[in-house]
Structure formats: C-alpha cells, structure tokens
Design an enzyme around this catalytic site. Structure first.
Site, PDB file in Angstrom:
ATOM      1  N   THR A  44       0.838  -1.180   0.000  1.00 12.42           N
ATOM      2  CA  THR A  44       0.000   0.000   0.000  1.00 12.42           C
ATOM      3  C   THR A  44       0.884   1.245   0.000  1.00 12.42           C
ATOM      4  O   THR A  44       2.003   1.217   0.506  1.00 12.42           O
ATOM      5  CB  THR A  44      -0.869  -0.023   1.273  1.00 12.42           C
ATOM      6  OG1 THR A  44      -1.770  -1.122   1.192  1.00 12.42           O
ATOM      7  CG2 THR A  44      -1.635   1.265   1.470  1.00 12.42           C
ATOM      8  N   ARG A  82     -13.613  -7.645  -1.102  1.00 15.88           N
ATOM      9  CA  ARG A  82     -12.856  -7.464   0.135  1.00 15.88           C
ATOM     10  C   ARG A  82     -12.440  -6.008   0.286  1.00 15.88           C
ATOM     11  O   ARG A  82     -11.978  -5.371  -0.647  1.00 15.88           O
ATOM     12  CB  ARG A  82     -11.616  -8.354   0.130  1.00 15.88           C
ATOM     13  CG  ARG A  82     -10.772  -8.258   1.423  1.00 15.88           C
ATOM     14  CD  ARG A  82      -9.582  -7.345   1.263  1.00 15.88           C
ATOM     15  NE  ARG A  82      -8.716  -7.356   2.454  1.00 15.88           N
ATOM     16  CZ  ARG A  82      -7.650  -6.595   2.621  1.00 15.88           C
ATOM     17  NH1 ARG A  82      -7.300  -5.745   1.660  1.00 15.88           N
ATOM     18  NH2 ARG A  82      -6.930  -6.646   3.723  1.00 15.88           N
ATOM     19  N   ILE A  83     -12.634  -5.456   1.476  1.00  9.29           N
ATOM     20  CA  ILE A  83     -12.221  -4.094   1.794  1.00  9.29           C
ATOM     21  C   ILE A  83     -11.207  -4.157   2.926  1.00  9.29           C
ATOM     22  O   ILE A  83     -11.443  -4.811   3.944  1.00  9.29           O
ATOM     23  CB  ILE A  83     -13.424  -3.212   2.177  1.00  9.29           C
ATOM     24  CG1 ILE A  83     -14.334  -3.027   0.961  1.00  9.29           C
ATOM     25  CG2 ILE A  83     -12.961  -1.861   2.714  1.00  9.29           C
ATOM     26  CD1 ILE A  83     -15.624  -2.313   1.255  1.00  9.29           C
ATOM     27  N   THR A 109       0.169   0.715   6.741  1.00  8.48           N
ATOM     28  CA  THR A 109       0.327  -0.299   5.711  1.00  8.48           C
ATOM     29  C   THR A 109       0.645  -1.624   6.389  1.00  8.48           C
ATOM     30  O   THR A 109       1.252  -1.650   7.460  1.00  8.48           O
ATOM     31  CB  THR A 109       1.470   0.062   4.748  1.00  8.48           C
ATOM     32  OG1 THR A 109       1.693  -1.038   3.855  1.00  8.48           O
ATOM     33  CG2 THR A 109       2.768   0.353   5.484  1.00  8.48           C
ATOM     34  N   GLU A 133      -0.832  -5.747   7.337  1.00  7.51           N
ATOM     35  CA  GLU A 133      -1.928  -6.706   7.420  1.00  7.51           C
ATOM     36  C   GLU A 133      -3.216  -5.950   7.743  1.00  7.51           C
ATOM     37  O   GLU A 133      -3.458  -5.559   8.882  1.00  7.51           O
ATOM     38  CB  GLU A 133      -1.624  -7.759   8.487  1.00  7.51           C
ATOM     39  CG  GLU A 133      -2.667  -8.852   8.574  1.00  7.51           C
ATOM     40  CD  GLU A 133      -2.420  -9.772   9.752  1.00  7.51           C
ATOM     41  OE1 GLU A 133      -3.407 -10.380  10.205  1.00  7.51           O
ATOM     42  OE2 GLU A 133      -1.270  -9.878  10.206  1.00  7.51           O
TER      43      GLU A 133
END
Length: 326
Positions: free
Chosen positions: A196, A224-225, A246, A248
C-alpha cells in the site's frame, strides 16, 4: 510551530530476497515523491493538497500496489481503494471497489469536498466519478504482466499473496512458498509483504493531513475491503498529527491503528515517536504492520514490526531520509 514535514511509504513487509535493482527503483520513486512534496510545501501549498499530489504520483507509477500496478483479485481484475483526511476539522473522504478511476485518492478528495458523504464504494463510487468528470480508464490499464504472473502463482498455491512483485522465477527461495505460513484472522497465508502507498504532511501552518491508497491483496476475494479506506484504521489526521498505515489490513482494522497514534498522544501525553512505538508494540496483537506519521510541531516518525518498510521522510530544516530496512 516546527515547520513543515513530510513522510511517504510504499508498504511494509518487504521480502528479504527482493532484488537489489528493485530496491533501487523503489528508493528512486520515494525520493522523487518526496521532492515533489517538498517543492509544493516550499510553495506554501496546504497539507491536504500535498498528500493528494504525492499519492497521485505513487498511484501513477506501477512499482507499488496502488493505481496502475494494483494487486489482482481472484477474478484477475483490479478493485482499488483510497482515503484522505484533513486534520483541520477532521474532514475525510474514502472510496472502495474502484475499477476505472485512474487516481483513486483524487476521487476520495472529491467525496470529501463535493459530496455530503465520507465514503462511497463500488458502483456508487464509479457513478460519482463520472458525475465529477475525473479521468477514467479501462481496467486493463491497471493490470501489469508481473501481477498476472503473481496471481497465477497465488492460485497454484491456493493462497492470498501479498508481495505481488516477487518474481515467479526463483520463487522457491522466497516466502511465497514458506513451509510455516503466517495467519490472517486465524487463516493461513503464505507471503507477508503488502505494498500500500501513503503520505502524511504537516505544512508550515501546522495543519496535518494523511492519504492512503491500495489495490489490496493479490488473489483477494471480490468485494474485500481492507484498512486503507477506513478512517481511523489505515488513515487518520487531526489537529495533533497525521498517520498512514500499511501491512496486514485485518490487524490494522482490529487495532484502529492510525487513530490510536493520535489517541495516545492526546490521552497519554506521548511524543509522536513514542506514540508510534507504543502502537506498533501494543496494538497489533499478532499482526504485522507499519506506519508513517507527522505532528503539528513538525516532527516526523515511522515504525514497523516487519522485515522492512519502503519509506522516506523530510523536514523543513533540511533532513531527508529514504530507506527500506531497519
């Protein structure tokens, strides 16, 4: 006020086998983005304008997992998400499920500035994008040859793959085929290296802002969000600080990581770096993540509990640093 400060990230959880030439490409991109932000800050642009400008640059380059170069869903398509927050008044905007918007962070900014809402997703967000006249492209624009190969690897391994840039050739040496997989929400995954992107800024007026953008996880379920568009989880800004996370996503969501940095500064009286260190150590449970942060005093900080994090920062007094490893 301590002057302006800026930090950028391209993701935490870098694979230790990442080829040196890719590491150098990442450092060059982070340096370019920092210099872009520095130039804007020296021209007295506001913090909110600068975070949008820098994240747009990161979305346009296919190196990291946002915009062009986003991770692919199980169906081989791209579903992007982003958020932006202005510490002044805690105004925010977020979007999810984008498939045609060239720069998701700018649509998030429009949600904040031009809609009565804070968060739009999927077809509603795409409709709003058309109404606002933002630049749209075909979904294929976001798909890269590298990501197609990584999705194939993920499907063969029947797993979610985080580091979409690990080369398929020689993959037997990378964590994509690790014998002891990590866990996400109690389920096994094989690679931990999400990438990310994000930017945090405090301008010379002491105003803080943050923005985060991502393509999510390789081989993720459609719909998925993650944490990136969730205010308080992946992104947060207030009068004290700005934070972008950023890692998991599910762990970041559970720990409301970005908001926790501001909370411990406010309620425990910690400095910015103390707050970042506390949150990384105490609020991730068994999860893995990293974050960048700035304070209204011109401080800048980062923290992560992963192998590395693509990151860079600079301050008005001339300090500048770009790094990957600890």
């Amino acid at each position: 006020m301590g002057g302006w400060a800026i930090a950028v990230h391209g993701g935490a959880g870098v694979d230790p086998n990442l080829p040196p030439h890719v590491q150098e490409e990442a450092k060059k991109l982070l340096t370019r983005c920092l210099n872009l932000g520095i130039s804007a800050l020296r021209s007295n642009h506001s913090a909110i304008d600068v975070v949008e400008l820098v994240v747009r640059e990161l979305e346009t380059d296919p190196l990291f997992n946002s915009g062009r170069g986003s991770a692919l869903t199980a169906n081989g398509t791209v579903e992007m998400e982003a958020s932006i927050m202005d510490g002044k008044g805690r105004r925010c905007g977020a979007v999810s499920g984008l498939t045609t918007v060239k720069n998701p962070v700018s649509l998030a900014r429009l949600v904040m500035d031009k809609s009565p809402h804070s968060y739009l997703a999927f077809s509603g967000a795409e409709d709003f994008a058309r109404q606002q006249g933002v630049e749209l492209v075909e979904n294929e624009y976001f798909v890269t040859e590298e990501n197609v190969g990584m999705l194939k690897l993920a499907k063969e391994a029947n797993t979610i793959v985080f580091d979409y840039r690990i080369p398929a050739v020689g993959s037997e040496t990378c964590s994509a085929v690790a014998e002891s997989p990590l866990q996400m929400n109690g389920l096994p995954i094989s690679v931990y290296a999400p990438e990310t992107v994000g930017c945090v800024v405090v301008d010379n007026q002491g105003r803080c802002a943050a923005a985060t953008s991502t393509g999510g996880l390789m081989n993720k379920m459609n719909g998925r969000i993650g944490d990136s568009p969730l205010i308080g989880a992946g992104t947060y800004a207030c009068n004290l600080c700005g934070v972008s996370c950023t890692g998991e996503g599910e762990a970041i969501i559970r720990g409301t990581l970005a908001r926790e940095v501001a909370a411990v500064m406010e309620y425990k009286g910690l400095s910015l770096q103390e707050a970042v260190d506390f949150v990384i150590k105490e609020r991730l449970d068994e999860g893995f993540a990293g974050l960048i942060a700035v304070s209204n005093k011109g401080d800048v900080a980062c923290g992560f509990n992963t192998t590395g994090m693509f990151r860079g920062c600079a301050t008005e007094d001339g300090f500048m640093e770009v790094g990957i490893w600890e």
